[in-house]
Motif scaffolding. Structure first.
Motif, short mmCIF file in Angstrom:
data_model
loop_
_atom_site.label_atom_id
_atom_site.label_comp_id
_atom_site.label_asym_id
_atom_site.label_seq_id
_atom_site.Cartn_x
_atom_site.Cartn_y
_atom_site.Cartn_z
N THR A 140 37.81 -34.41 25.38
CA THR A 140 38.45 -33.36 26.16
C THR A 140 39.96 -33.58 26.17
OG1 THR A 140 38.13 -34.60 28.21
CG2 THR A 140 36.45 -32.98 27.63
N ILE A 141 40.69 -32.48 26.02
CA ILE A 141 42.15 -32.50 26.07
C ILE A 141 42.56 -31.92 27.42
CG2 ILE A 141 44.31 -31.72 25.02
CD1 ILE A 141 42.69 -33.60 23.24
N GLU A 142 43.04 -32.76 28.31
CA GLU A 142 43.39 -32.32 29.65
C GLU A 142 44.52 -31.28 29.60
OE1 GLU A 142 42.63 -32.02 33.52
OE2 GLU A 142 41.61 -33.46 32.22
N GLY A 143 44.25 -30.10 30.16
CA GLY A 143 45.25 -29.03 30.17
C GLY A 143 45.28 -28.20 28.90
N GLY A 144 44.48 -28.55 27.91
CA GLY A 144 44.48 -27.81 26.66
C GLY A 144 43.86 -26.43 26.82
N ARG A 145 44.47 -25.42 26.18
CA ARG A 145 43.98 -24.06 26.24
C ARG A 145 43.44 -23.64 24.87
NH1 ARG A 145 48.54 -21.02 30.06
NH2 ARG A 145 48.20 -22.34 31.91
N HIS A 146 42.89 -22.43 24.83
CA HIS A 146 42.15 -22.03 23.64
C HIS A 146 43.02 -22.00 22.38
CE1 HIS A 146 38.73 -20.45 21.52
NE2 HIS A 146 39.47 -19.47 21.03
#
Length: 203
Positions: A174-180
């Motif tokens: 998981t990439i914290e704060g990552g968006r699509h």
């Protein structure tokens, strides 16, 4: 007959493996053609270039442009991905293949990953359905998903990973704060994909 296209990023004389990058992109009407300049296509360019640099002369890297935008019952990105695998085999021979896809391209990479020539699959923010199933035993799979993705729900990719059969070597990051769109923390997505592909295909 498919209207998909392969765009070479790096084609060394004697590669040891082949990487195919699969873009996303929702439909825009009936059978709308893919444009090389649409954002979903351009998102894969820096990832392709980074993998090509890391692989140097040992990896052939190609970007796939699908036959049309989106996903329908007649021609899906999975069909385009299988076509691309055949094309790179004709061009480079019987080499291990890595599929790297984003969004719907991530879904296509996972579902086409059962091809016997595919060694590993990387799915970035994959748009998957609860009904998606595939046997990826014997392959390495990496799913990278941003926590703030509101287009492709992270919970669905987590469920997909849990459904993979025993014998599949799978990792989910998981990439914290990552968006699509992968604009935020884009280098993190690139780094995970590159390191995974290079370590799998080149050891």
């Amino acid at each position: 007959m498919t209207h998909a296209r392969l765009v070479p990023v790096r084609t060394p004389r004697s590669p040891e493996g082949v990487v195919i990058l699969l873009h996303g992109g929702a439909s825009r009407g009936e059978q709308v053609m893919v444009s090389p300049t649409q954002l979903s296509v351009l998102r894969m360019v820096p990832i392709a270039r980074r993998i090509a640099r890391a692989g140097r002369s040992r990896l052939a890297v190609h970007r796939l442009l699908n036959s049309h935008r989106g996903w329908d019952s007649r021609t899906t990105p999975v069909m385009d991905a299988r076509w691309a695998i055949e094309q790179v085999r004709d061009q480079h021979g019987d080499l291990p293949v890595a599929l790297v896809g984003h969004s719907l391209g991530g879904r296509a990479a996972l579902l086409a990953g059962d091809d016997p020539h595919v060694r590993c699959v990387v799915a970035l923010n994959p748009w998957v359905l609860p009904t998606d199933t595939v046997d990826l035993r014997g392959r390495r799979v990496l799913v990278v998903h941003g926590t703030d993705d509101r287009v492709a729900l992270p919970s669905r990719s987590a469920d997909f990973v849990r459904r993979l059969a025993a014998g599949t070597e799978v990792e989910r990051v998981t990439i914290e704060g990552g968006r699509h769109a992968m604009l935020r923390h884009g280098r993190d997505f690139e780094e995970w994909a590159t390191d995974f592909v290079v370590s799998t295909l080149l050891g």
